[in-house]
Design an enzyme around this catalytic site. Structure first.
Site, PDB file in Angstrom:
ATOM      1  N   ALA A  58       0.808  -1.220   0.000  1.00  0.00           N
ATOM      2  CA  ALA A  58       0.000   0.000   0.000  1.00  0.00           C
ATOM      3  C   ALA A  58       0.843   1.272   0.000  1.00  0.00           C
ATOM      4  CB  ALA A  58      -0.948  -0.005   1.201  1.00  0.00           C
ATOM      5  N   GLU A  60       3.560   1.833  -1.494  1.00  0.00           N
ATOM      6  CA  GLU A  60       4.139   2.075  -2.816  1.00  0.00           C
ATOM      7  C   GLU A  60       3.091   2.449  -3.864  1.00  0.00           C
ATOM      8  OE1 GLU A  60       6.700   0.099  -0.185  1.00  0.00           O
ATOM      9  OE2 GLU A  60       4.884  -0.838  -0.987  1.00  0.00           O
ATOM     10  N   VAL A  83      -4.255  -3.060   3.899  1.00  0.00           N
ATOM     11  CA  VAL A  83      -3.452  -2.948   5.107  1.00  0.00           C
ATOM     12  C   VAL A  83      -4.236  -3.642   6.218  1.00  0.00           C
ATOM     13  CG1 VAL A  83      -2.256  -1.386   6.679  1.00  0.00           C
ATOM     14  CG2 VAL A  83      -2.636  -0.689   4.303  1.00  0.00           C
ATOM     15  N   ILE A  84      -3.637  -4.672   6.788  1.00  0.00           N
ATOM     16  CA  ILE A  84      -4.278  -5.424   7.865  1.00  0.00           C
ATOM     17  C   ILE A  84      -3.536  -5.138   9.163  1.00  0.00           C
ATOM     18  CG2 ILE A  84      -4.882  -7.715   8.745  1.00  0.00           C
ATOM     19  CD1 ILE A  84      -5.055  -8.667   5.816  1.00  0.00           C
ATOM     20  N   HIS A  90       2.601   0.058  13.188  1.00  0.00           N
ATOM     21  CA  HIS A  90       2.977   0.190  11.781  1.00  0.00           C
ATOM     22  C   HIS A  90       1.734   0.289  10.888  1.00  0.00           C
ATOM     23  CE1 HIS A  90       5.470  -0.152   8.232  1.00  0.00           C
ATOM     24  NE2 HIS A  90       4.781  -1.212   7.833  1.00  0.00           N
ATOM     25  N   ARG A 129     -14.609  -7.265   2.128  1.00  0.00           N
ATOM     26  CA  ARG A 129     -14.589  -6.015   1.370  1.00  0.00           C
ATOM     27  C   ARG A 129     -14.072  -6.197  -0.059  1.00  0.00           C
ATOM     28  NH1 ARG A 129     -14.526  -5.156   6.504  1.00  0.00           N
ATOM     29  NH2 ARG A 129     -15.339  -3.276   7.454  1.00  0.00           N
TER      30      ARG A 129
END
Length: 157
Positions: A58, A60, A83-84, A90, A129
Site C-alpha cells: 500500500a 508504494e 493494510v491489515i 505500523h 470487502r
C-alpha cells in the site's frame, strides 16, 4: 445498501476511448487479485481500456501513481491495496499515509483517482470487502475513477 453506502453506478460504455491505470499493492496477493477482478470488470463494463502495474504494498501505490503521471498515458487511476492491522502501530502509519498521499495527489493534480486501499482488522474483513460478490471495493474504486474522469471531461468541455 451495505455499511459503505449506496453503490455509485456508471452507464455501460460511457468511458469509450478512455484509458486507465490500475496500481495494485501486492502485499496480500489473493486479496489484490480479487480487487483487481472487480476493478477490471467495472472498467470493461464502462468501455474503458486499462493497464495494470503491481507494486509491493500500500505504501508504494501512491508512488506508482505519481510515476505514471509523468507519462500522460492515462485518463484516470485506480489505486488498490490492503493494510491489515498487526501487532504494532505500523498499520496506522501505512494505512493513513498511503491514503493521505493518494488523496493529496488527487487534489493537487485534479486526478480522476479511485482509492481502494482496504484498512481492516483482519484477513476475514479484507476478504468481505474485496470479494466481488460482497464488498467489491476494487469495483467501487474503479467506478469512482470513472465518475471523476467523466466530471473532469464535463468541466473541461
Amino acid at each position: 445498501m451495505d455499511s459503505y453506502g449506496e453503490r455509485f453506478t456508471i452507464e455501460a460504455n460511457s468511458a469509450q476511448g478512455l484509458h486507465f491505470l490500475i496500481v495494485e499493492g501486492r502485499a496480500y496477493p489473493g486479496i489484490a487479485d480479487e480487487m483487481k477482478v472487480g476493478a477490471s470488470a467495472a472498467l470493461k463494463a464502462a468501455g474503458a481500456t486499462f493497464d495494470v502495474i503491481a507494486v509491493p504494498g500500500a505504501m508504494e501505490v501512491p508512488v506508482g501513481v505519481a510515476m505514471a503521471l509523468d507519462t500522460d498515458k492515462y485518463d484516470g487511476y485506480v489505486a488498490l491495496g490492503c493494510v491489515i492491522r498487526g501487532q504494532s502501530n505500523h498499520y496506522v502509519s501505512v494505512a493513513s499515509e498511503s491514503i493521505r498521499a493518494l488523496a493529496e495527489l488527487a487534489v493537487v493534480d485534479a486526478l480522476p483517482l479511485g482509492i481502494g486501499i482496504l484498512t481492516v482488522e483482519n484477513e476475514g474483513q479484507a476478504w468481505t470487502r474485496a470479494r466481488v460478490a460482497d464488498g467489491d471495493r476494487g469495483g467501487d474504486a474503479a467506478r469512482a475513477a470513472l465518475a471523476l474522469a467523466a466530471l473532469k471531461a464535463k468541466l473541461n468541455a
